[in-house]
Design an enzyme around this catalytic site. Structure first.
Site, PDB file in Angstrom:
ATOM      1  N   SER A 119       0.799  -1.232   0.000  1.00  0.00           N
ATOM      2  CA  SER A 119       0.000   0.000   0.000  1.00  0.00           C
ATOM      3  C   SER A 119       0.827   1.276   0.000  1.00  0.00           C
ATOM      4  CB  SER A 119      -0.943   0.004   1.206  1.00  0.00           C
ATOM      5  OG  SER A 119      -1.898  -1.028   1.086  1.00  0.00           O
ATOM      6  N   HIS A 172     -15.179  -0.421   3.774  1.00  0.00           N
ATOM      7  CA  HIS A 172     -15.049   0.978   4.178  1.00  0.00           C
ATOM      8  C   HIS A 172     -16.249   1.836   3.792  1.00  0.00           C
ATOM      9  CE1 HIS A 172     -10.745  -0.311   4.187  1.00  0.00           C
ATOM     10  NE2 HIS A 172     -10.658   0.536   5.191  1.00  0.00           N
ATOM     11  N   CYS A 215      -7.848   1.908   1.684  1.00  0.00           N
ATOM     12  CA  CYS A 215      -8.901   1.058   1.126  1.00  0.00           C
ATOM     13  C   CYS A 215      -8.443   0.403  -0.181  1.00  0.00           C
ATOM     14  CB  CYS A 215     -10.167   1.877   0.882  1.00  0.00           C
ATOM     15  SG  CYS A 215     -11.488   0.943   0.068  1.00  0.00           S
TER      16      CYS A 215
END
Length: 644
Positions: free
Chosen positions: A314, A359, A372
């Site tokens: 991420s 989310h 997310c």
């Protein structure tokens, strides 16, 4: 007809005689003149002293120990006659009487290997004797005509493992290196890795020489010409060795990389952990030590800063969002809904978000803050892998950074062409989805992550530099501005701010109370896939060590005036927010405490109360302390001792 043939033969014979006469009387004269000159003149090269390497404060990181080498006269007999020792053995025994720790077998073997009727140079059998050890022995040894004592230097790295992957080491040169560089051939040593290798031509200097007039017995009687070497070319680094040590010791039982870089490209610290002691290689590493390095599963010999390639996880998401926007302007202004997973077409395969419950509705800023996955899955299908890859490479991912360290790796930011060339297979949509969150084929180096973070912070793609000054001349750092949509880059930065400073951010718990406001992005890069049938995703602590994810955090600060980038990777560390963030936080505290980062408010207060003068006094004290430390180090190194 006979007349013509006779005339032709006559001309050919005379032509041959004239050519031969020219060769003997004119052309050969140059050869024999050179041969005669070689018999009365001897050229000896003067080795340059290798330049030293210091950190930004003047601490010695690579220096030269002063000593001597021992050589034995060529053409000595090597066979014992009538029970008497050979000339070679007698010379070797003289050395052993003075230095009992020397290895007789090795010295004999080296001499015999290099001995030849065509070699008229003294043969070096001992590479280095420390200055202090030689002083008492010098008067005795200098009396023997068959032994030659020459001044010698030996590379020494006072801080050893702390900066090993940056500084590198020198070692004995091989045949290929000797053929490529005359200086290396004469000196016999060359930079093998790190800055020692990258800047080898500069650090080693240029040869000097002395031409002597010699007798028939090759004894020098007069100096005809002398040229001093060009040496002592020093290298000053951007590195702060105190910060380097602090980070190295912070790793403890973990393995990984930590990089501290100015947003202008100056590398203040870069640690690849664990490391090795470069002093092991200077005189030739033992097979036992080499085997231990090779068999260590933590790979201490690998420079993970530029040679370690990892899935970015991420940590790639801020750049991925900007890549989406470059490829399809306006795409980031639309929200996406995250129910906790996503499917493609009629497939039942679930591409899951890290948060099982999802989310909900996610805008860009929240997508960065809470990392997310589904948001990026859906955007990637609207853009496509080729456009994603093209833009990410322009941001410095999957390409060499241009740092002044040798053999830097590219990494991989894949596209359709890359996969076809590499695997001879087509690209699938599912691979686009996982590439969007830094998984799949994605591989980057930690330095690429630090560089791209500086780009997100400032809009400039810089070329990282370890060296600060070369022989007193500042090193230029190049920078390429990249334009982003103002709204998009602002939202990405706000999302990175929220990661560290807003409740719910993935690094909030450990980063929100620092003395400086930090913006960043965490990352968890999986090293093993998660089976579709697994109802509950296992916790990282429940996995075997080598199956655990790598833990990333990449940050910049201060948020409103970016000056520094701190990127940390803990191998198999699990989650970046809980594993890498503590180290990043401690690095920022150190930078703040040591005056690297000062808030504008504090600067104004210091100026008002006259603290600038006090700071200059502290700097002078620090420089004096370093000067004394270096003097003590030089003194102890001449005795073969270590200061640390």
């Amino acid at each position: 007809m006979r007349y013509k043939i006779t005339l032709l033969l006559f001309i050919l014979v005379w032509a041959g005689m004239i050519i031969r006469l020219y060769h003997v009387s004119v052309k050969s004269n140059f050869y024999y003149e050179g041969l005669a000159k070689a018999n009365i003149e001897r050229k000896e090269y003067i080795k340059p002293v290798r330049g030293e390497i210091t950190d930004r404060n003047g601490n010695l990181l690579a220096m030269n120990q002063i000593g001597f080498s021992l050589s034995i006269k060529p053409h000595l007999s090597t066979k014992n006659v009538e029970g008497k020792k050979s000339e070679l053995e007698q010379a070797v025994d003289i050395l052993l009487e003075t230095f009992p720790d020397l290895n007789k077998t090795v010295m004999m073997k080296v001499y015999k290997k290099k001995s030849s009727p065509y070699n008229h140079k003294y043969i070096k059998v001992v590479d280095f004797i420390h200055y202090a050890n030689m002083m008492s022995a010098y008067p005795k040894l200098s009396m023997y005509d068959g032994i030659k004592i020459e001044a010698e230097t030996k590379r020494y790295y006072p801080y050893g493992k702390y900066a090993a992957h940056l500084i590198g080491y020198t070692g004995r040169s091989n045949r290929k290196e000797n053929e490529a560089d005359e200086v290396v051939d004469i000196v016999g040593k060359v930079g093998k890795s790190g800055l020692e290798k990258y800047y080898n031509t500069f650090l080693q200097g240029e040869l000097g020489y002395q031409i002597n007039k010699v007798t028939a017995r090759n004894r020098a009687i007069d100096v005809l010409e002398k040229m001093l070497p060009k040496d002592n070319r020093n290298l000053e680094l951007n590195i702060d060795i105190d910060l380097q040590k602090m980070i190295y010791e912070h790793f403890g039982d973990a393995t990984g990389v930590a990089i501290v870089m100015k947003t202008t490209g100056e590398i203040i610290a870069a640690v690849s952990y664990p490391a090795y002691d470069p002093n092991l290689f200077v005189g030739g590493i033992s097979s036992k030590d080499w085997k231990a390095l090779q068999e260590d599963l933590a790979h201490p010999f690998t420079n993970k800063i530029t040679h370690g390639t990892y899935p970015p996880g991420s940590s790639i998401k801020p750049g991925m969002a900007l890549a989406f926007d470059k490829a399809k302007p306006g795409i980031l202004q639309k929200s996406e809904y995250c129910p906790g997973f996503m499917t493609i077409g009629n497939s039942k395969h679930k591409f899951r978000c890290w948060k099982h419950s999802g989310h909900g509705t996610v805008y860009l800023r929240k997508a960065i803050m809470q990392s997310c996955d589904v948001y990026f899955y859906k955007k990637s299908l609207q853009v496509g892998i080729d456009a994603m890859a093209k833009n990410l490479r322009s941001f410095g991912l999957g390409v060499k950074t241009g740092v002044d360290l040798p053999r830097e790796y590219n990494g991989v930011i894949p596209d359709k062409t890359w996969k076809m060339k590499r695997f001879k297979k087509p690209w699938f949509l599912g691979e686009t989805v996982i590439a969007a969150i830094g998984q799949g084929y994605d591989l980057v180096t930690p330095l690429q992550i630090a560089r791209y973070t500086a780009l997100v912070a400032t809009g400039n793609l810089v070329t990282p530099r370890v060296a600060k000054r070369i022989d007193g001349v500042d090193v230029n750092i190049t920078s390429v501005p990249i334009k982003f949509n103002p709204w998009s880059i602002s939202e990405v930065r706000k999302g990175m701010y929220d990661v560290c400073n807003t409740l719910g951010g993935t690094a909030y718990r450990l980063m929100h109370d620092l003395p400086v406001k930090v913006a960043g992005k965490t990352g968890t890069s999986q090293v093993t896939s998660i089976p579709q049938g697994m109802g509950r995703r296992l916790k990282e602590s429940e996995l075997a060590y080598f199956h655990r994810s790598h833990a990333w955090i990449t940050t910049y600060a201060p948020y409103d005036n970016p000056q520094y980038v701190v990127a940390v990777l803990i191998e198999h560390g699990g989650h970046g927010g809980s594993t890498s963030a503590p180290m990043a936080g401690d690095i920022y505290r150190w930078l703040y405490k040591n005056g690297y980062i000062t808030s504008e408010l504090q600067k104004n207060i210091d100026t008002a109360v006259g603290m600038e003068a006090q700071e200059s006094v502290e700097i002078k004290k620090k420089k004096e302390k370093i000067r004394k430390r270096n003097e003590e180090l030089r003194k102890k190194s001449s005795e073969g001792l270590s200061l640390f």
